[in-house]
Design a protein around this motif. Structure first.
Motif, PDB file in Angstrom:
ATOM      1  N   ASN A 119       0.827  -1.209   0.000  1.00 10.22           N
ATOM      2  CA  ASN A 119       0.000   0.000   0.000  1.00 10.22           C
ATOM      3  C   ASN A 119       0.857   1.253   0.000  1.00 10.22           C
ATOM      4  OD1 ASN A 119      -2.555  -1.077  -0.164  1.00 10.22           O
ATOM      5  ND2 ASN A 119      -2.929  -1.067   2.031  1.00 10.22           N
ATOM      6  N   GLN A 120       1.914   1.247   0.798  1.00 11.24           N
ATOM      7  CA  GLN A 120       2.782   2.425   0.841  1.00 11.24           C
ATOM      8  C   GLN A 120       3.527   2.610  -0.472  1.00 11.24           C
ATOM      9  OE1 GLN A 120       5.105   2.373   4.569  1.00 11.24           O
ATOM     10  NE2 GLN A 120       3.331   1.352   5.473  1.00 11.24           N
ATOM     11  N   GLY A 121       3.944   1.501  -1.088  1.00 11.66           N
ATOM     12  CA  GLY A 121       4.614   1.600  -2.380  1.00 11.66           C
ATOM     13  C   GLY A 121       3.721   2.171  -3.458  1.00 11.66           C
ATOM     14  N   MET A 122       2.456   1.745  -3.454  1.00 15.87           N
ATOM     15  CA  MET A 122       1.510   2.276  -4.429  1.00 15.87           C
ATOM     16  C   MET A 122       1.185   3.739  -4.147  1.00 15.87           C
ATOM     17  SD  MET A 122      -1.118  -0.879  -5.151  1.00 15.87           S
ATOM     18  CE  MET A 122      -1.615  -1.036  -3.434  1.00 15.87           C
ATOM     19  N   THR A 123       1.012   4.076  -2.876  1.00 21.69           N
ATOM     20  CA  THR A 123       0.668   5.453  -2.505  1.00 21.69           C
ATOM     21  C   THR A 123       1.775   6.416  -2.892  1.00 21.69           C
ATOM     22  OG1 THR A 123      -0.603   4.588  -0.638  1.00 21.69           O
ATOM     23  CG2 THR A 123      -0.075   6.934  -0.605  1.00 21.69           C
ATOM     24  N   ALA A 124       3.011   6.024  -2.681  1.00 19.69           N
ATOM     25  CA  ALA A 124       4.134   6.899  -3.010  1.00 19.69           C
ATOM     26  C   ALA A 124       4.322   7.051  -4.512  1.00 19.69           C
ATOM     27  CB  ALA A 124       5.421   6.358  -2.381  1.00 19.69           C
ATOM     28  N   SER A 125       4.078   5.988  -5.259  1.00 20.29           N
ATOM     29  CA  SER A 125       4.458   5.993  -6.674  1.00 20.29           C
ATOM     30  C   SER A 125       3.352   6.416  -7.639  1.00 20.29           C
ATOM     31  CB  SER A 125       4.958   4.601  -7.078  1.00 20.29           C
ATOM     32  OG  SER A 125       3.949   3.619  -6.921  1.00 20.29           O
ATOM     33  N   LEU A 126       2.125   5.936  -7.430  1.00 21.50           N
ATOM     34  CA  LEU A 126       1.094   6.122  -8.456  1.00 21.50           C
ATOM     35  C   LEU A 126       0.705   7.589  -8.692  1.00 21.50           C
ATOM     36  CD1 LEU A 126      -0.940   2.905  -7.725  1.00 21.50           C
ATOM     37  CD2 LEU A 126       0.069   3.522  -9.939  1.00 21.50           C
ATOM     38  N   PRO A 127       0.627   8.441  -7.676  1.00 18.37           N
ATOM     39  CA  PRO A 127       0.367   9.858  -7.978  1.00 18.37           C
ATOM     40  C   PRO A 127       1.467  10.496  -8.831  1.00 18.37           C
ATOM     41  CG  PRO A 127      -0.161   9.392  -5.691  1.00 18.37           C
ATOM     42  CD  PRO A 127       0.545   8.182  -6.222  1.00 18.37           C
ATOM     43  N   VAL A 128       2.710  10.148  -8.564  1.00 21.35           N
ATOM     44  CA  VAL A 128       3.821  10.688  -9.358  1.00 21.35           C
ATOM     45  C   VAL A 128       3.719  10.204 -10.801  1.00 21.35           C
ATOM     46  CG1 VAL A 128       6.334  10.819  -9.582  1.00 21.35           C
ATOM     47  CG2 VAL A 128       5.288  10.773  -7.307  1.00 21.35           C
ATOM     48  N   ILE A 129       3.432   8.916 -10.975  1.00 19.20           N
ATOM     49  CA  ILE A 129       3.272   8.345 -12.314  1.00 19.20           C
ATOM     50  C   ILE A 129       2.129   9.054 -13.050  1.00 19.20           C
ATOM     51  CG2 ILE A 129       2.652   6.249 -13.588  1.00 19.20           C
ATOM     52  CD1 ILE A 129       3.978   4.684 -11.202  1.00 19.20           C
ATOM     53  N   THR A 130       1.030   9.315 -12.353  1.00 22.70           N
ATOM     54  CA  THR A 130      -0.126   9.982 -12.963  1.00 22.70           C
ATOM     55  C   THR A 130       0.224  11.391 -13.417  1.00 22.70           C
ATOM     56  OG1 THR A 130      -1.630   8.692 -11.575  1.00 22.70           O
ATOM     57  CG2 THR A 130      -2.504  10.697 -12.578  1.00 22.70           C
ATOM     58  N   TYR A 131       0.886  12.154 -12.559  1.00 21.49           N
ATOM     59  CA  TYR A 131       1.282  13.520 -12.927  1.00 21.49           C
ATOM     60  C   TYR A 131       2.286  13.508 -14.083  1.00 21.49           C
ATOM     61  CZ  TYR A 131      -1.031  16.424  -9.403  1.00 21.49           C
ATOM     62  OH  TYR A 131      -1.965  17.121  -8.675  1.00 21.49           O
ATOM     63  N   ALA A 132       3.205  12.547 -14.075  1.00 22.56           N
ATOM     64  CA  ALA A 132       4.204  12.479 -15.148  1.00 22.56           C
ATOM     65  C   ALA A 132       3.530  12.211 -16.496  1.00 22.56           C
ATOM     66  CB  ALA A 132       5.222  11.383 -14.828  1.00 22.56           C
ATOM     67  N   ARG A 133       2.574  11.307 -16.500  1.00 17.36           N
ATOM     68  CA  ARG A 133       1.861  11.009 -17.747  1.00 17.36           C
ATOM     69  C   ARG A 133       1.030  12.199 -18.202  1.00 17.36           C
ATOM     70  NH1 ARG A 133       0.122   4.856 -15.896  1.00 17.36           N
ATOM     71  NH2 ARG A 133       2.105   3.866 -16.479  1.00 17.36           N
ATOM     72  N   ASP A 134       0.430  12.919 -17.252  1.00 16.04           N
ATOM     73  CA  ASP A 134      -0.410  14.061 -17.588  1.00 16.04           C
ATOM     74  C   ASP A 134       0.384  15.166 -18.271  1.00 16.04           C
ATOM     75  OD1 ASP A 134      -3.121  15.508 -17.077  1.00 16.04           O
ATOM     76  OD2 ASP A 134      -1.611  16.916 -16.321  1.00 16.04           O
ATOM     77  N   ARG A 135       1.607  15.376 -17.821  1.00 21.07           N
ATOM     78  CA  ARG A 135       2.391  16.488 -18.391  1.00 21.07           C
ATOM     79  C   ARG A 135       3.354  16.030 -19.482  1.00 21.07           C
ATOM     80  NH1 ARG A 135       7.389  18.226 -15.990  1.00 21.07           N
ATOM     81  NH2 ARG A 135       6.526  20.326 -15.980  1.00 21.07           N
ATOM     82  N   GLY A 136       3.292  14.721 -19.846  1.00 23.54           N
ATOM     83  CA  GLY A 136       4.176  14.217 -20.893  1.00 23.54           C
ATOM     84  C   GLY A 136       5.633  14.224 -20.492  1.00 23.54           C
ATOM     85  N   ALA A 137       5.901  13.952 -19.226  1.00 24.57           N
ATOM     86  CA  ALA A 137       7.285  13.944 -18.734  1.00 24.57           C
ATOM     87  C   ALA A 137       8.082  12.813 -19.375  1.00 24.57           C
ATOM     88  CB  ALA A 137       7.296  13.785 -17.218  1.00 24.57           C
ATOM     89  N   SER A 138       9.370  13.025 -19.489  1.00 22.78           N
ATOM     90  CA  SER A 138      10.248  11.985 -20.037  1.00 22.78           C
ATOM     91  C   SER A 138      10.435  10.871 -19.010  1.00 22.78           C
ATOM     92  CB  SER A 138      11.604  12.589 -20.388  1.00 22.78           C
ATOM     93  OG  SER A 138      12.299  12.978 -19.201  1.00 22.78           O
ATOM     94  N   ARG A 139      10.948   9.748 -19.472  1.00 24.45           N
ATOM     95  CA  ARG A 139      11.242   8.631 -18.572  1.00 24.45           C
ATOM     96  C   ARG A 139      12.227   9.070 -17.498  1.00 24.45           C
ATOM     97  NH1 ARG A 139       8.912   3.598 -17.550  1.00 24.45           N
ATOM     98  NH2 ARG A 139      10.485   2.104 -16.863  1.00 24.45           N
ATOM     99  N   GLU A 140      13.233   9.833 -17.896  1.00 20.82           N
ATOM    100  CA  GLU A 140      14.236  10.289 -16.934  1.00 20.82           C
ATOM    101  C   GLU A 140      13.613  11.178 -15.865  1.00 20.82           C
ATOM    102  OE1 GLU A 140      18.185  13.162 -16.966  1.00 20.82           O
ATOM    103  OE2 GLU A 140      17.865  11.761 -18.637  1.00 20.82           O
ATOM    104  N   GLU A 141      12.736  12.091 -16.261  1.00 19.55           N
ATOM    105  CA  GLU A 141      12.068  12.964 -15.288  1.00 19.55           C
ATOM    106  C   GLU A 141      11.215  12.148 -14.319  1.00 19.55           C
ATOM    107  OE1 GLU A 141      11.332  17.174 -17.643  1.00 19.55           O
ATOM    108  OE2 GLU A 141      10.130  15.427 -18.218  1.00 19.55           O
ATOM    109  N   LEU A 142      10.521  11.142 -14.836  1.00 20.67           N
ATOM    110  CA  LEU A 142       9.693  10.296 -13.975  1.00 20.67           C
ATOM    111  C   LEU A 142      10.551   9.529 -12.983  1.00 20.67           C
ATOM    112  CD1 LEU A 142       7.192   8.795 -13.021  1.00 20.67           C
ATOM    113  CD2 LEU A 142       7.348   7.349 -15.070  1.00 20.67           C
ATOM    114  N   LEU A 143      11.652   8.943 -13.432  1.00 22.72           N
ATOM    115  CA  LEU A 143      12.501   8.160 -12.528  1.00 22.72           C
ATOM    116  C   LEU A 143      13.090   9.034 -11.427  1.00 22.72           C
ATOM    117  CD1 LEU A 143      14.365   5.839 -15.066  1.00 22.72           C
ATOM    118  CD2 LEU A 143      12.463   5.238 -13.567  1.00 22.72           C
ATOM    119  N   ARG A 144      13.501  10.245 -11.758  1.00 25.36           N
ATOM    120  CA  ARG A 144      14.050  11.145 -10.734  1.00 25.36           C
ATOM    121  C   ARG A 144      12.980  11.504  -9.694  1.00 25.36           C
ATOM    122  NH1 ARG A 144      19.059  13.143 -12.398  1.00 25.36           N
ATOM    123  NH2 ARG A 144      19.470  12.962 -14.644  1.00 25.36           N
ATOM    124  N   ALA A 145      11.787  11.845 -10.162  1.00 30.35           N
ATOM    125  CA  ALA A 145      10.707  12.212  -9.238  1.00 30.35           C
ATOM    126  C   ALA A 145      10.269  11.023  -8.391  1.00 30.35           C
ATOM    127  CB  ALA A 145       9.524  12.769 -10.027  1.00 30.35           C
TER     128      ALA A 145
END
Length: 433
Positions: A273-299
């Motif tokens: 649950n903690q792994g999903m909570t920490a990661s999925l919002p970041v993944i969602t925002y990255a996809r929304d703004r068209g972030a690069s793979r590198e930007e997503l991994l850093r965030a």
């Protein structure tokens, strides 16, 4: 860019924390112990005895064990491990259960005695499964975290014991090197290839189980409800994605997740649950703004490490809801993705903790999804407060103290020391004492 002083340690911490697991990690740890004990016994047991600490009882009582046909609880996890567990797969011990074995698990549970005994003492994380058959016995003991097998024994013969020497060999990387300032500098200088394997797996696994949750039919459908009622903006989708992963996971979805700090699973802290909570919002925002793979991994590295940093002071299991730490981590990761650095992220963390640091953990169950949504909401509110006018909760207001590390330390103290009696009261209420 020059690497930070603890660069390699930070990479190793991510590797140690982000491992795959199927199902809620406490019942899976029981299944692992049962599978190891069955392997040592060499035959199907006639009776089973399961000795567990209070926090294990709390986190297994109401959660569905995957690949069991919808069974819940300690007895179901034990039966699944005995009948169908693959001990070599560790936290994916139930990932290869066949339809025939699901039926056999139900039959074993019906026809065999499985006694559950509360452990005496104050150890937070303890599991000991003992199996008996044909005049022989075998046991497997796990302490402190989900894969930490400390003893396997058949009759009087100790087949495996974790000694101080093996402890030293397997000792985890020192988490005291973590700080908010260095986490941000680590992300800035990160070579994405150093974390692609572990973070890529987290993205893949957690996105898949979130999609399952959003399709409906799992738990209380918190994720779907958020989208249905509140619309489709990115903040709602971020909360819904994390909640939907928990909807599915707490109700027995047979997909692994990445856990996190306490992060084991492609989750954290031994918690999917903690792994999903920490990661999925970041993944969602990255996809929304068209972030690069590198930007997503850093965030994502920021989100995971901020969560682990907070959980280090709290401990693996506590009366303090781990979704709060992970929601805080998620908001820090989103802030980083959107261009924020130390000042923004530090205030986001402090604001989030001021809002929802009192949320209790009353065990793993479907309502975890709603708590996750609330924690992510608090994190995003904490970020937006600071971004719109520099609004902040300041030192001296409640548990907030000047300096983000001091506030994180206060929360760790509150959870670790102040909530001990709360933890016991929660358990007493849950078991009807």
């Amino acid at each position: 860019m020059e690497k930070t002083p603890h660069y390699e340690s930070y990479v190793e911490i991510l590797r140690e924390e982000l491992i795959p697991a199927m199902g809620c990690t406490e019942p899976i740890a029981i299944a692992l112990a049962a599978a190891k004990a069955r392997q040592a016994l060499g035959m199907l047991p006639e009776t089973c005895r399961v000795e567990v600490s209070g926090n294990i009882i709390k986190n297994v009582k109401a959660v569905t064990v995957p690949n069991t046909g919808g069974l819940k609880g300690i007895e179901a996890a034990t039966a699944a491990g005995v009948v169908a567990g693959r001990p070599e797969l560790e936290l994916e011990v139930l990932s290869q259960v066949t339809p025939e074995e699901i039926a056999a698990i139900g039959a074993f549970l019906k026809d065999h005695e499985i006694r559950v005994l509360p452990m005496q003492g104050d150890r937070v994380f303890y599991i000991n499964v003992t199996l008996l058959a044909g005049g022989h016995s075998a046991c497997c003991e796990i302490m402190d975290y989900h894969t930490n097998i400390t003893r396997i024994q058949r009759d009087e013969q100790v087949l495996f014991r974790k000694t101080p020497e093996t402890d030293e060999e397997q000792e985890q990387t020192d988490r005291s090197v973590l700080s908010i300032e260095e986490i941000i500098r680590f992300a800035d200088c990160l070579d994405p290839q150093d974390v692609e394997e572990v973070l890529g797996r987290q993205i893949e696994y957690n996105s898949a189980i979130s999609e399952q949750g959003l399709q409906g039919g799992w738990g209380a459908e918190v994720g779907r409800t958020l989208l249905t009622v509140y619309g489709d903006n990115v903040a709602i989708r971020a909360k819904a994605a994390a909640a939907a992963g928990s909807d599915a996971r707490m109700s027995g979805c047979e997909l692994p997740v990445g856990i996190g700090s306490g992060i084991r699973n492609t989750g954290m802290s031994g918690s999917g649950n903690q792994g999903m909570t920490a990661s999925l919002p970041v993944i969602t925002y990255a996809r929304d703004r068209g972030a690069s793979r590198e930007e997503l991994l850093r965030a994502l590295a920021v989100a995971d490490l901020v969560t682990i940093h907070q959980k280090t002071g709290i401990g693996r299991l506590s009366a303090f809801c781990g979704a709060v730490s992970a929601g805080c981590g998620a908001a820090a990761g989103v802030a980083y993705l959107l261009g924020g650095r130390y000042d923004v992220i530090a205030h986001t963390i402090a604001n989030t903790l001021a809002i929802c640091a009192g949320m209790i953990c009353d065990g793993a169950k479907p309502s975890c999804a709603a708590k996750i949504a609330a924690a992510v909401d608090a994190g995003l509110l904490g970020y937006e407060m600071y971004m719109h006018g520099g609004h902040e909760f300041v030192g001296g207001e409640g548990i907030i103290q000047k300096g983000v590390e001091n506030t994180i330390g206060n929360v760790g103290r509150l959870a670790r020391e102040g909530m001990r009696k709360t933890d016991q009261e929660i358990l007493d209420i849950m078991v009807g004492r």
